[in-house]
Design a protein around this motif. Structure first.
Motif, PDB file in Angstrom:
ATOM      1  N   THR A 229       1.032  -1.281   0.058  1.00  0.00           N
ATOM      2  CA  THR A 229      -0.053   0.063   0.040  1.00  0.00           C
ATOM      3  C   THR A 229       0.852   1.350   0.007  1.00  0.00           C
ATOM      4  O   THR A 229       1.857   1.453   0.604  1.00  0.00           O
ATOM      5  N   VAL A 230       0.446   2.187  -0.740  1.00  0.00           N
ATOM      6  CA  VAL A 230       1.257   3.441  -0.989  1.00  0.00           C
ATOM      7  C   VAL A 230       0.088   4.532  -0.561  1.00  0.00           C
ATOM      8  O   VAL A 230      -1.032   4.499  -0.781  1.00  0.00           O
ATOM      9  N   LEU A 231       0.760   5.385   0.161  1.00  0.00           N
ATOM     10  CA  LEU A 231      -0.198   6.568   1.017  1.00  0.00           C
ATOM     11  C   LEU A 231      -0.596   7.461  -0.236  1.00  0.00           C
ATOM     12  O   LEU A 231       0.241   8.232  -0.843  1.00  0.00           O
ATOM     13  N   VAL A 244       3.859  11.435  -2.688  1.00  0.00           N
ATOM     14  CA  VAL A 244       3.457  10.770  -4.095  1.00  0.00           C
ATOM     15  C   VAL A 244       2.425  11.907  -4.649  1.00  0.00           C
ATOM     16  O   VAL A 244       2.482  12.110  -5.890  1.00  0.00           O
ATOM     17  N   ASP A 245       1.302  12.322  -3.869  1.00  0.00           N
ATOM     18  CA  ASP A 245       0.471  12.814  -4.389  1.00  0.00           C
ATOM     19  C   ASP A 245       0.929  14.355  -4.562  1.00  0.00           C
ATOM     20  O   ASP A 245       0.493  14.967  -5.673  1.00  0.00           O
ATOM     21  N   GLN A 246       2.077  14.914  -3.977  1.00  0.00           N
ATOM     22  CA  GLN A 246       2.467  16.134  -4.376  1.00  0.00           C
ATOM     23  C   GLN A 246       3.165  16.196  -5.465  1.00  0.00           C
ATOM     24  O   GLN A 246       3.032  17.026  -6.470  1.00  0.00           O
ATOM     25  N   LEU A 248       2.356  14.047  -8.041  1.00  0.00           N
ATOM     26  CA  LEU A 248       1.134  13.953  -9.043  1.00  0.00           C
ATOM     27  C   LEU A 248       0.504  15.487  -9.184  1.00  0.00           C
ATOM     28  O   LEU A 248       0.277  15.630 -10.390  1.00  0.00           O
ATOM     29  N   LYS A 249       0.462  16.128  -8.305  1.00  0.00           N
ATOM     30  CA  LYS A 249      -0.218  17.323  -8.405  1.00  0.00           C
ATOM     31  C   LYS A 249       0.745  18.471  -9.085  1.00  0.00           C
ATOM     32  O   LYS A 249       0.268  19.331 -10.092  1.00  0.00           O
ATOM     33  N   ASN A 250       2.068  18.285  -8.976  1.00  0.00           N
ATOM     34  CA  ASN A 250       2.649  19.131  -9.933  1.00  0.00           C
ATOM     35  C   ASN A 250       2.652  18.981 -11.269  1.00  0.00           C
ATOM     36  O   ASN A 250       2.491  19.878 -12.264  1.00  0.00           O
ATOM     37  N   GLY A 251       2.489  17.575 -11.772  1.00  0.00           N
ATOM     38  CA  GLY A 251       2.299  17.362 -13.115  1.00  0.00           C
ATOM     39  C   GLY A 251       0.688  17.711 -13.630  1.00  0.00           C
ATOM     40  O   GLY A 251       0.683  18.098 -14.702  1.00  0.00           O
ATOM     41  N   LEU A 252      -0.330  17.513 -12.647  1.00  0.00           N
ATOM     42  CA  LEU A 252      -1.588  18.103 -13.202  1.00  0.00           C
ATOM     43  C   LEU A 252      -1.743  19.558 -13.255  1.00  0.00           C
ATOM     44  O   LEU A 252      -2.235  20.003 -14.145  1.00  0.00           O
ATOM     45  N   SER A 253      -0.940  20.252 -12.347  1.00  0.00           N
ATOM     46  CA  SER A 253      -0.981  21.908 -12.492  1.00  0.00           C
ATOM     47  C   SER A 253      -0.349  22.340 -13.755  1.00  0.00           C
ATOM     48  O   SER A 253      -0.550  23.406 -14.104  1.00  0.00           O
ATOM     49  N   ASN A 254       0.866  21.651 -13.981  1.00  0.00           N
ATOM     50  CA  ASN A 254       1.679  22.079 -15.030  1.00  0.00           C
ATOM     51  C   ASN A 254       0.948  21.872 -16.468  1.00  0.00           C
ATOM     52  O   ASN A 254       1.402  22.387 -17.331  1.00  0.00           O
ATOM     53  N   ALA A 255      -0.034  20.770 -16.429  1.00  0.00           N
ATOM     54  CA  ALA A 255      -0.377  20.322 -17.803  1.00  0.00           C
ATOM     55  C   ALA A 255      -0.870  21.230 -18.666  1.00  0.00           C
ATOM     56  O   ALA A 255      -0.787  21.591 -19.830  1.00  0.00           O
ATOM     57  N   LYS A 256      -1.904  22.116 -18.089  1.00  0.00           N
ATOM     58  CA  LYS A 256      -2.763  23.180 -18.738  1.00  0.00           C
ATOM     59  C   LYS A 256      -1.471  24.460 -19.214  1.00  0.00           C
ATOM     60  O   LYS A 256      -1.686  24.627 -20.611  1.00  0.00           O
ATOM     61  N   GLN A 270      -3.653  16.057 -18.411  1.00  0.00           N
ATOM     62  CA  GLN A 270      -3.999  15.697 -17.154  1.00  0.00           C
ATOM     63  C   GLN A 270      -4.466  14.294 -16.764  1.00  0.00           C
ATOM     64  O   GLN A 270      -4.173  13.864 -15.696  1.00  0.00           O
ATOM     65  N   ASP A 271      -5.053  13.959 -17.723  1.00  0.00           N
ATOM     66  CA  ASP A 271      -5.348  12.202 -17.528  1.00  0.00           C
ATOM     67  C   ASP A 271      -4.230  11.345 -17.491  1.00  0.00           C
ATOM     68  O   ASP A 271      -4.381  10.407 -16.880  1.00  0.00           O
ATOM     69  N   PHE A 272      -3.092  11.759 -18.268  1.00  0.00           N
ATOM     70  CA  PHE A 272      -1.935  11.001 -17.853  1.00  0.00           C
ATOM     71  C   PHE A 272      -1.492  11.056 -16.428  1.00  0.00           C
ATOM     72  O   PHE A 272      -1.138   9.942 -16.124  1.00  0.00           O
ATOM     73  N   TRP A 273      -1.488  12.130 -15.907  1.00  0.00           N
ATOM     74  CA  TRP A 273      -0.901  12.320 -14.534  1.00  0.00           C
ATOM     75  C   TRP A 273      -1.905  11.653 -13.822  1.00  0.00           C
ATOM     76  O   TRP A 273      -1.661  10.903 -12.440  1.00  0.00           O
ATOM     77  N   ASP A 274      -3.313  11.516 -13.927  1.00  0.00           N
ATOM     78  CA  ASP A 274      -4.341  11.316 -12.911  1.00  0.00           C
ATOM     79  C   ASP A 274      -4.480   9.861 -13.042  1.00  0.00           C
ATOM     80  O   ASP A 274      -4.895   9.123 -12.108  1.00  0.00           O
ATOM     81  N   LYS A 275      -4.102   9.174 -14.003  1.00  0.00           N
ATOM     82  CA  LYS A 275      -4.138   7.763 -14.228  1.00  0.00           C
ATOM     83  C   LYS A 275      -3.074   6.869 -14.546  1.00  0.00           C
ATOM     84  O   LYS A 275      -2.756   6.185 -13.419  1.00  0.00           O
ATOM     85  N   LYS A 276      -2.289   7.352 -15.410  1.00  0.00           N
ATOM     86  CA  LYS A 276      -1.205   6.250 -15.605  1.00  0.00           C
ATOM     87  C   LYS A 276       0.081   6.862 -14.739  1.00  0.00           C
ATOM     88  O   LYS A 276       0.487   5.720 -14.238  1.00  0.00           O
ATOM     89  N   ALA A 277       0.270   8.059 -14.435  1.00  0.00           N
ATOM     90  CA  ALA A 277       1.454   8.275 -13.390  1.00  0.00           C
ATOM     91  C   ALA A 277       1.010   7.863 -11.956  1.00  0.00           C
ATOM     92  O   ALA A 277       1.940   7.413 -11.126  1.00  0.00           O
ATOM     93  N   ARG A 278      -0.266   7.995 -11.710  1.00  0.00           N
ATOM     94  CA  ARG A 278      -0.916   7.580 -10.313  1.00  0.00           C
ATOM     95  C   ARG A 278      -0.703   6.054 -10.142  1.00  0.00           C
ATOM     96  O   ARG A 278      -0.398   5.388  -9.326  1.00  0.00           O
ATOM     97  N   ASN A 279      -1.149   5.426 -11.240  1.00  0.00           N
ATOM     98  CA  ASN A 279      -1.058   3.875 -11.312  1.00  0.00           C
ATOM     99  C   ASN A 279       0.601   3.529 -11.083  1.00  0.00           C
ATOM    100  O   ASN A 279       0.709   2.546 -10.519  1.00  0.00           O
ATOM    101  N   TYR A 280       1.246   4.094 -11.653  1.00  0.00           N
ATOM    102  CA  TYR A 280       2.780   3.800 -11.535  1.00  0.00           C
ATOM    103  C   TYR A 280       3.113   3.926 -10.335  1.00  0.00           C
ATOM    104  O   TYR A 280       3.981   2.973  -9.554  1.00  0.00           O
ATOM    105  N   PHE A 281       3.079   5.018  -9.672  1.00  0.00           N
ATOM    106  CA  PHE A 281       3.749   5.374  -8.270  1.00  0.00           C
ATOM    107  C   PHE A 281       2.809   4.701  -7.158  1.00  0.00           C
ATOM    108  O   PHE A 281       3.743   4.257  -6.280  1.00  0.00           O
ATOM    109  N   THR A 282       1.697   4.342  -7.442  1.00  0.00           N
ATOM    110  CA  THR A 282       0.737   3.672  -6.115  1.00  0.00           C
ATOM    111  C   THR A 282       1.225   1.965  -6.452  1.00  0.00           C
ATOM    112  O   THR A 282       1.095   1.320  -5.497  1.00  0.00           O
TER     113      THR A 282
END
Length: 724
Positions: A229-231, A244-246, A248-256, A270-282
């Motif tokens: 389990t990852v926090l 980990v969430d920090q 991912l947040k950097n990626g989401l905020s910089n996407a636009k 944004q979908d890349f960070w919210d799904k693929k990157a999140r899946n990788y890190f968790t």
């Protein structure tokens, strides 16, 4: 405490050697550095006849050894020849079990359970550990029945199922399934192992052969087990508590920002960070399934940015060796050859160990063992753990190591990192321990979540009002939403079970460079939307690294150009077309007009001439994402006048109103010398190019940036059509 940990490690090593099929008398070949367990006692590194164990200086393929693999190392560790009396001695129960295969079945039933469930009581554990595999009972068993029985009586482990093939606490089939994965045994072989002792023996021997391998290219290495389990998610109603969430947040905020005004592309990023990157890190980061680690080891992700931590010679050594192929086992009643099995024998086995040590350290991953047991804190000192608390953390670490071993990893490739987190024994408002930065918020949220679950409706309402006050109506927060956002359910369940919750404590280079959100988004924005939508995380990291290094290289070149230092001629030829209009006479004989075809070629152009055309590559004021994309599509065009050395002296920017209607937007000369006004000696060449090649509909450049000759030509063309 340390002594208990040491014997614990010896016990684990004994269990691993049992899995390799080594004799229970020696528990593996003795070395000069490590004592050997013999019938529950620590002895010197000598064989029974007094001969010293001698280890070979190097591993090699001996002349005449079988084609299917390297020569066995057993002969280097074998005892000296015994007397006839010793050779004819009747085999004992353990030797008989080894020969018949029963030993492997017993091993599968319970050996690897030992590191589990030691949490809770330390009494008599050392005695159990020093009594290997049931010595002292009437019939020695090559398993851990004696230990399991004693642990059950002490209340340290639950009662195992009577039927070893039944569902429950580690059946033989389940264990063998875990053991056989790294050996490449087919699923049918695993199913067979669940049914018969004969098949179990075959599977265990395959696992034994696997353990004799020193390394495999692209082999697994890990800080944490797959499935841990990852926090991630809200912690105590706060977002982005975990590292980990920090990230991912950097990626989401910089996407636009990276996508500009292209909303469709921004959604893809944004979908890349919210799904693929999140899946990788968790799910994958730091586990045996980490694709980024594997890509670095296999040289799929490479570059100067990795050299300091993963030098080229180290990566090159990982894959040096020989691969042997032999016919594999055939299913029962199958006629024909078995499936071929390959095995890699490395020349430099330590290379992979050094690589994994560096990579795992760079992840910064650490497992938080959250405990509310008051015994975990020192009752006298405010900030210290007790011996029991340290033991809990140590036990949890060995438990994770054992999980990784059952997932197919060799011990030398495992680099676990665990910290106990609890409340102070003297100050209950203080969270202490060796956890990550997020550990305090994690423990607080866990306690709040447990309390909230026990509240009645009235108490829950009061709790929510206390947190949000009147703002709860504005925020739309109700009791159900608050309960869910105190702590993710998977995190709470992990803590309830005594499992670790991982977070990034302190990520280091080169991973901080690899996971740079700005570079990844910049790369994703530079490729076609369909490709960006379907890209894998590790491929995005690979592309971003290449782009980042390319930009860094070009920035160095630009700095040299601006400083008047020499650069390679290829800097001015890459991304530039051949001559479109050649000047064949006069003082400019040999000069030629060319078109800049790639955006990166605008960087040396702007640096040398002294204007901002390099913004087509880097962005900036006047260079929107749409304009940069328009360059790639040919809607915006850049032409350059080059001298006899292929150095730029004048630049023209053009916007195409349609396929046949160009409009000149800018004409820039040497900014440093003429304030971006084309020098008089070049204006005839500019007019000639416009009249005889480009034939624009109009010129929109301001008169102050034009020579008198160019102003006159602009007037002749007439008013400019709309360029919107």
């Amino acid at each position: 405490m340390e002594e208990l940990a040491r014997v614990y490690q010896l016990k684990i090593r004994a269990a691993q050697n049992a899995a390799k099929g080594l004799s229970a008398d020696t528990f593996g070949a003795p070395t000069l550095e490590q004592p050997t367990l013999t019938k529950g006692k620590l002895t010197k590194n000598r064989f029974k006849d007094g001969g010293e164990a001698k280890k070979p200086d190097a591993f090699f393929r001996a002349e005449g050894s079988p084609e299917e693999g390297e020569e066995s190392l057993d002969k280097y560790y074998a005892p000296k020849a015994r007397t006839s009396t010793g050779m004819n001695r009747k085999k004992g129960p353990i030797s008989q079990q080894l020969d018949s295969g029963e030993a492997y079945v017993n091993m599968a039933k319970g050996v690897t359970e030992l590191p589990y469930d030691l949490l809770g009581s330390a009494r008599d554990v050392s005695n159990m550990i020093m009594t290997p595999f049931g010595y002292g009972v009437e019939k020695p068993v090559m398993g851990s029945d004696f230990i399991k029985e004693k642990m059950t009586k002490l209340g340290i482990r639950p009662e195992p199922p009577a039927d070893p093939t039944a569902k429950g606490f580690y059946t033989a089939g389940q264990l063998l399934s875990n053991l056989t994965n790294p050996a490449g045994v087919t699923r049918s072989a695993v199913k067979g192992a669940q049914k018969t002792g004969e098949a179990a023996t075959a599977v265990a021997k395959d696992f034994q052969e696997y353990n004799r391998q020193l390394s495999v290219p692209g082999a697994s290495y890990a800080v944490r087990p797959t499935g841990s389990t990852v926090l991630s998610g809200p912690v105590g109603m706060k977002e982005d508590v975990s590292r980990v969430d920090q990230l991912l947040k950097n990626g989401l905020s910089n996407a636009k920002s990276a996508a500009g005004q292209n909303e469709g592309q921004a959604m893809i990023l944004q979908d890349f960070w919210d799904k693929k990157a999140r899946n990788y890190f968790t799910r994958q980061f730091g586990t045996p399934d980490d694709p980024v680690a594997r890509a670095i080891a296999n040289k799929q992700i490479k570059g100067p940015a990795l050299e300091e931590d993963f030098p080229g010679y180290l990566i090159d050594q990982i894959g040096v060796g020989k691969t042997r192929v032999k016919e594999g086992a055939r299913p029962k009643d199958f006629v024909g050859p078995g499936a071929p099995e390959s095995r890699f024998f490395p020349k430099y086995p330590k290379a992979l160990e050094d690589f994994t040590a560096s990579y795992d350290k760079a992840t910064g991953l650490k497992g938080n063992l959250v405990t509310l047991d008051p015994k975990a804190a020192n009752p006298k000192y405010e900030y210290l753990l007790s011996d029991e608390g340290k033991l809990e953390g140590l036990t949890a670490q060995y438990k994770e190591q054992d999980k990784l071993i059952t997932q197919g990893l060799r011990p030398e490739l495992i680099n676990t990192n665990v910290g106990t987190v609890t409340r102070s024994g003297t100050n209950k408002n203080l969270v202490i321990g060796e956890g990550t930065e997020s550990a305090k918020a994690l423990l607080d949220a866990y306690e709040e979540s447990k309390q909230f679950g026990k509240m009645n409706d009235k108490q829950k309402t009061s709790f929510v009002n206390k947190i949000f006050g009147e703002g709860r109506k504005i925020l739309g927060k109700n009791e159900e939403e608050v309960g869910k956002n105190l702590l993710p359910q998977n995190v709470q369940m992990a803590i309830d079970k005594g499992e670790l919750v991982y977070d990034i404590d302190n990520m280091r280079s080169p991973l901080t460079n690899l996971f740079d959100a700005r570079s990844i988004n910049q790369y994703l924005a530079s490729i076609p939307p369909r490709e960006a939508a379907n890209i894998r995380f590790e491929d995005a990291v690979k592309g971003a690294l290449k782009l980042k290094e390319k930009i860094a290289e070009m920035e160095n070149v630009v700095a040299r150009i601006k400083a008047g230092k020499p650069v390679a001629d290829t800097v001015f030829s890459r991304g530039v077309s051949g001559p479109l209009l050649q000047i064949s006479e006069g003082p400019l004989e040999g000069f030629a007009w060319k078109r800049i075809e790639k955006r990166e070629a605008t960087l040396p152009e702007g640096a040398y001439v002294g204007h901002s055309v390099g913004g087509y590559e880097t962005g900036g004021v006047g260079y929107t994402r749409e304009k940069m994309e328009g360059f790639d599509k040919g809607l915006w065009q850049v032409y350059t006048l080059r001298d006899n050395r292929n150095r730029p002296v004048n630049t023209i920017e053009v916007k195409m109103l349609d396929e046949r209607t160009p409009v000149v937007m800018q004409i820039k000369g040497n900014g440093a010398k003429t304030g971006n006004v084309p020098a008089d000696k070049y204006d005839f060449a500019v007019v000639d190019f416009l009249k005889n090649y480009l034939k624009p509909a109009a010129i929109q450049e301001e008169d102050k940036f034009l020579t008198p000759l160019l102003q006159k030509y602009k007037t002749q063309l007439g008013p400019s059509p709309s360029t919107r």
